[in-house]
Motif scaffolding. Sequence first.
Motif, short mmCIF file in Angstrom:
data_model
loop_
_atom_site.label_atom_id
_atom_site.label_comp_id
_atom_site.label_asym_id
_atom_site.label_seq_id
_atom_site.Cartn_x
_atom_site.Cartn_y
_atom_site.Cartn_z
N ASP A 1 -10.05 3.59 -13.10
CA ASP A 1 -8.59 3.55 -12.94
C ASP A 1 -8.21 2.39 -12.01
O ASP A 1 -8.06 2.57 -10.80
CB ASP A 1 -8.11 4.89 -12.38
N TYR B 1 0.50 -4.37 -13.81
CA TYR B 1 1.77 -4.00 -13.19
C TYR B 1 2.55 -5.28 -12.94
O TYR B 1 2.12 -6.14 -12.17
CB TYR B 1 1.54 -3.24 -11.88
N ASN C 1 5.59 9.87 -0.96
CA ASN C 1 4.78 8.67 -1.15
C ASN C 1 5.67 7.48 -0.84
O ASN C 1 6.65 7.24 -1.54
CB ASN C 1 4.28 8.62 -2.60
N TYR D 1 0.87 -1.17 0.00
CA TYR D 1 0.00 0.00 0.00
C TYR D 1 0.91 1.22 0.00
O TYR D 1 2.12 1.11 0.16
CB TYR D 1 -0.98 0.01 1.19
N HIS D 2 0.32 2.38 -0.24
CA HIS D 2 1.09 3.62 -0.31
C HIS D 2 0.71 4.51 0.87
O HIS D 2 -0.46 4.66 1.19
CB HIS D 2 0.79 4.37 -1.61
N GLU E 1 0.99 8.40 1.95
CA GLU E 1 1.29 9.72 1.41
C GLU E 1 1.30 10.74 2.54
O GLU E 1 0.43 10.72 3.40
CB GLU E 1 0.20 10.12 0.41
N GLU F 1 -5.75 -2.67 -7.21
CA GLU F 1 -5.59 -1.34 -6.63
C GLU F 1 -6.43 -0.36 -7.45
O GLU F 1 -6.38 -0.37 -8.68
CB GLU F 1 -4.13 -0.91 -6.64
N HIS G 1 -7.39 3.64 -8.19
CA HIS G 1 -6.79 4.97 -8.06
C HIS G 1 -7.78 6.11 -8.25
O HIS G 1 -7.40 7.27 -8.19
CB HIS G 1 -5.64 5.13 -9.06
N ASP G 2 -9.05 5.79 -8.48
CA ASP G 2 -10.07 6.84 -8.64
C ASP G 2 -10.31 7.57 -7.32
O ASP G 2 -10.06 7.03 -6.24
CB ASP G 2 -11.40 6.23 -9.09
N ASN G 3 -10.83 8.78 -7.42
CA ASN G 3 -11.34 9.48 -6.24
C ASN G 3 -12.70 8.89 -5.95
O ASN G 3 -13.64 9.04 -6.73
CB ASN G 3 -11.45 10.99 -6.50
N THR H 1 -15.36 2.21 -11.03
CA THR H 1 -14.01 2.73 -11.18
C THR H 1 -13.55 2.66 -12.62
O THR H 1 -13.93 1.75 -13.36
CB THR H 1 -13.03 1.99 -10.24
N GLU I 1 -5.64 -1.03 -11.34
CA GLU I 1 -4.39 -1.74 -11.64
C GLU I 1 -4.45 -3.13 -11.03
O GLU I 1 -4.96 -3.31 -9.92
CB GLU I 1 -3.18 -1.01 -11.07
#
Length: 169
Positions: A160, A72, A29, A11-12, A14, A87, A89-91, A158, A162
């Motif tokens: 976006d 990925y 990040n 996970y990331h 930030e 994963e 990546h959308d808001n 969604t 991955e």
Amino acid sequence: MDSIGINKGHYHEETWTYDLHTNTMDVTNIFVRIQIKRNQIMKVLIIDFQYIDEKCFVLFQSKLGSGKALWYGDSPVVNNEYHVEIEIHDNLLWGNNILSSLSRKYNIESVNDDLILTGKIESIDNDGYTVIRLDESIVCIEAIGKPFPLGAFVDVYTKDVELFNLNYL
């Protein structure tokens, strides 16, 4: 875990820091690896793939349905199965692109440009970090707004997405 040894995910984290004197914002990040339990890994079959602007997009099939996502990892092989982490990546906003589901069945489907994941809310943190169960797998998301209750089935819309190939870890 299993014969292929999959037990890692990520996970990331930030961090945003504002400097009032220079009127600048610094963003860091950090990529954090975590252990994944057996029941959190999704298996997909690659149906097709295509490189667009040096990015690999795959068409995939799972026991929950099919869709398209950014890949990925090493180049996939058509008709091979892979263990993946999803994963998004959308808001994501509760009541906007996360809606209460009429279905009580785990599902993945493509509609127009959206990938729709139907799952059950397993946990919600105060900062919006939410775990959605997709049958034997989980998807971790970050969402804002007033969440639905734990145990509710939701449709996550969604564009976006991955898939992280865990076979190479």
